[in-house]
Design a protein around this motif. Structure first.
Motif, PDB file in Angstrom:
ATOM      1  N   LYS A   1       0.859  -1.189   0.000  1.00 52.94           N
ATOM      2  CA  LYS A   1       0.000   0.000   0.000  1.00 52.94           C
ATOM      3  C   LYS A   1       0.899   1.244   0.000  1.00 52.94           C
ATOM      4  CE  LYS A   1      -3.856   2.222   2.302  1.00 52.94           C
ATOM      5  NZ  LYS A   1      -4.821   2.184   3.435  1.00 52.94           N
ATOM      6  N   ARG A   2       0.841   2.000  -1.080  1.00 54.02           N
ATOM      7  CA  ARG A   2       1.735   3.147  -1.259  1.00 54.02           C
ATOM      8  C   ARG A   2       1.121   4.423  -0.643  1.00 54.02           C
ATOM      9  NH1 ARG A   2       1.564   0.530  -6.200  1.00 54.02           N
ATOM     10  NH2 ARG A   2       3.539  -0.435  -6.864  1.00 54.02           N
ATOM     11  N   ASN A   3       2.023   5.200  -0.090  1.00 48.34           N
ATOM     12  CA  ASN A   3       1.661   6.549   0.338  1.00 48.34           C
ATOM     13  C   ASN A   3       2.288   7.501  -0.685  1.00 48.34           C
ATOM     14  OD1 ASN A   3       1.414   9.102   1.512  1.00 48.34           O
ATOM     15  ND2 ASN A   3       1.783   8.323   3.591  1.00 48.34           N
ATOM     16  N   LYS A   4       1.485   7.904  -1.702  1.00 49.38           N
ATOM     17  CA  LYS A   4       2.021   8.678  -2.817  1.00 49.38           C
ATOM     18  C   LYS A   4       2.297  10.123  -2.413  1.00 49.38           C
ATOM     19  CE  LYS A   4      -0.273   5.829  -6.274  1.00 49.38           C
ATOM     20  NZ  LYS A   4      -1.231   5.794  -7.406  1.00 49.38           N
TER      21      LYS A   4
ATOM     22  N   THR B   1       6.375   6.800   0.224  1.00 48.34           N
ATOM     23  CA  THR B   1       6.701   5.614   1.016  1.00 48.34           C
ATOM     24  C   THR B   1       5.630   4.544   0.756  1.00 48.34           C
ATOM     25  OG1 THR B   1       5.485   6.445   2.946  1.00 48.34           O
ATOM     26  CG2 THR B   1       7.842   7.007   2.779  1.00 48.34           C
ATOM     27  N   ALA B   2       5.740   3.430   1.491  1.00 46.96           N
ATOM     28  CA  ALA B   2       4.742   2.364   1.342  1.00 46.96           C
ATOM     29  C   ALA B   2       4.740   1.481   2.586  1.00 46.96           C
ATOM     30  CB  ALA B   2       5.033   1.530   0.091  1.00 46.96           C
TER      31      ALA B   2
ATOM     32  N   THR C   1       8.677   8.122  -9.895  1.00 46.67           N
ATOM     33  CA  THR C   1       8.658   6.687  -9.549  1.00 46.67           C
ATOM     34  C   THR C   1      10.085   6.192  -9.361  1.00 46.67           C
ATOM     35  OG1 THR C   1       6.634   6.327 -10.810  1.00 46.67           O
ATOM     36  CG2 THR C   1       7.973   4.389 -10.280  1.00 46.67           C
TER      37      THR C   1
ATOM     38  N   LEU D   1       8.146   2.798  -5.539  1.00 51.77           N
ATOM     39  CA  LEU D   1       7.562   3.867  -4.747  1.00 51.77           C
ATOM     40  C   LEU D   1       7.189   5.012  -5.685  1.00 51.77           C
ATOM     41  CD1 LEU D   1       9.985   3.936  -1.685  1.00 51.77           C
ATOM     42  CD2 LEU D   1       7.790   2.759  -1.898  1.00 51.77           C
TER      43      LEU D   1
ATOM     44  N   ARG E   1       5.697   9.145  -5.832  1.00 50.96           N
ATOM     45  CA  ARG E   1       5.350  10.381  -5.123  1.00 50.96           C
ATOM     46  C   ARG E   1       4.763  11.377  -6.115  1.00 50.96           C
ATOM     47  NH1 ARG E   1       8.751  13.882  -0.635  1.00 50.96           N
ATOM     48  NH2 ARG E   1       6.974  15.253  -0.105  1.00 50.96           N
TER      49      ARG E   1
END
Length: 493
Positions: free
Chosen positions: A394-397, A401-402, A461, A486, A488
């Motif tokens: 589960k990515r934190n864009k 992070t993830a 990416t 990852l 962002r």
């Protein structure tokens, strides 16, 4: 004088025609006119006929309880004979044509049987193969032999006047020697106790006694009991301090007294037809408990030894070797059904023991092993699983992070290795379950993703490889890798 029978014996022969009975107690066997006989060693009950020897003189018996066999000589037909100790089947000849044989002794381990004839000490193979031969010749009416295989010695009594107690090497080497001579009329039937340095024999005619002397020939013989009528052959039980003999009369008794000569002798059985040469059969005697070997966890194979058992004393004419062994396993003191083999595979934790029962024709005796503990398998006994399963990412864009889902089978440590583009992380699960491990960039990957959040106008990416190691508590580590990316997003669109 060799053993002779009269017409009175032939007339009374039918009195011995009793069927042999199943034993199950310590017993005394003896030879008699026309029969091999047996009775309880304590004199209880009635004696029985094991085998009938029609119109001939059975003279001397020896027993092999381990093989269920009994051996004797027949003075009339000149045969050395053998039959089943339980009285089943028919006896057979091992050797024929012997000159008035009397008294037999056996050494099953060496496959040898020994006996006396009118002028010689003889030997043959116990299985009846080959031809017998002389060990010593030129003897004067020898009667009865006793052997000491460990010392390579054989002993006998010469019945010619004035009589002698003789000894020679069991292999027939060298010359025989006289231990005692003179003063004994018609000595016959010797028995020995090497541990006590004693030799015993019977003395007939005028002497009518049970005699004892030092086995090494030192000192002078003495009487244990006197006033007997034609006693012929002795057997001894040193541990019980007993001596047994038979009075060769028609009828005559089988007798016993204390081995040290104290007290008075007594009859065990009376009315026998010329009984001679007793031999004793005891149930097996234990000398060492069985031992259990094997593992200590459920599923282990356990094995039980036979234990140790007293051997025969052929020179004493005391026989007690086991014929068969039976096993019974117990768990926590209770018998395990059908667990009657020497080995068992454990299925439950607890205290295991093994009882071994040794038996022969006289009965049985049991002894039990020491306890053997078996425990169940637990976390300290087995290697814990180190398998880990990698789940969804589960990515934190917004942050670049993830969080990676990782499933572990139990307590331990889950570590994310420090790499060029991945920051290290560590979790310590207390139980099996799913964990969420945070993946954060490092180095150039962190700088690129950080710039995207501040300056870039498009998403950035970065691909990287996470290396995870799970070490279960008390176990070995397992490492797996997962490729991931990852992402962002830019701070503003």
């Amino acid at each position: 004088m060799k053993l002779r029978r009269t017409a009175l014996l032939a007339a009374a022969f039918a009195a011995l025609a009793l069927p042999a009975t199943a034993r199950g107690a310590d017993s005394v066997y003896w030879s008699a006119f026309g029969a091999i006989r047996v009775g309880n060693l304590d004199g209880s009950g009635s004696a029985a006929t094991l085998f009938r020897e029609e119109a001939t003189f059975a003279v001397g018996v020896a027993i092999d309880p381990a093989a269920n066999r009994i051996y004797w000589a027949t003075g009339g037909s000149g045969a050395i004979r053998v039959g089943n100790l339980d009285g089943s089947g028919s006896p057979s000849d091992l050797f024929m044509g012997e000159d008035d044989p009397s008294g037999v002794a056996i050494d099953p381990a060496a496959n040898r049987i020994y006996w006396a004839t009118d002028d010689a000490i003889r030997v043959g193979n116990l299985d009846g193969s080959g031809s017998p031969s002389d060990l010593f010749s030129g003897e004067d009416l020898p009667q009865g032999v006793a052997i000491d295989p460990a010392a390579n010695r054989i002993y006998w009594a010469n019945g010619g006047f004035p009589g002698a107690i003789r000894v020679g090497n069991l292999d027939g080497s060298g010359s025989a020697a006289t231990l005692f001579t003179g003063g004994d009329a018609i000595p016959s039937g010797v028995a020995i106790d090497p541990a006590a340095n004693r030799i015993y024999w019977t003395s007939g005619e005028d002497a009518g006694g049970i005699r004892v002397a030092n086995l090494d020939g030192s000192g002078s013989p003495s009487n244990l009991f006197v006033g007997e009528f034609l006693p012929t052959g002795v057997a001894i039980d040193p541990a019980a301090n007993r001596i047994y003999w038979a009075d060769d009369d028609a009828p005559g008794p089988v007798r016993t007294g204390l081995l040290d000569g104290s007290g008075s002798a007594s009859d065990l059985f009376t009315g026998e037809l010329s009984p001679t040469f007793p031999a004793l059969l005891h149930s097996p005697a234990s000398t060492g408990a069985p031992q259990i070997s094997g593992g200590g966890q459920v599923g282990a194979l356990l094995s039980c030894s036979r234990g140790s058992w007293a051997s025969d004393l052929p020179g004493a004419f005391l026989f007690r070797a086991p014929r068969a062994f039976a096993y019974q396993w117990q768990l926590n003191g209770a018998e395990i059904p059908a667990a009657t083999e020497p080995s068992i595979t454990t299925t439950e934790p607890g205290t295991y023991t093994c009882r071994v029962t040794a038996s022969n024709q006289a009965g049985d005796r049991s002894q039990t092993s020491a306890a053997h503990e078996v425990t169940s398998a637990n976390a300290h006994d087995v290697t814990p699983s180190n398998e880990l399963r990698l789940g969804k990412l589960k990515r934190n864009k917004r942050r670049g992070t993830a969080k990676l889902t990782v499933e572990v089978p139990g307590p331990g440590e889950l570590a994310l290795a420090k790499r060029k583009n991945v920051k290290p992380a560590k979790l310590q699960p207390a139980a099996a379950g799913k964990l969420r491990l945070r993946i954060r960039p490092r180095g150039q990957a962190q700088r690129k993703l950080s710039r995207a959040g501040k300056l870039e106008r498009k998403k950035t990416t970065r691909r990287l490889t996470a290396r995870l190691t799970y070490t279960p508590a008390g176990g070995t580590p397992n490492t797996e890798s997962k490729k991931l990316k990852l992402i962002r997003r830019p701070a503003t669109r």
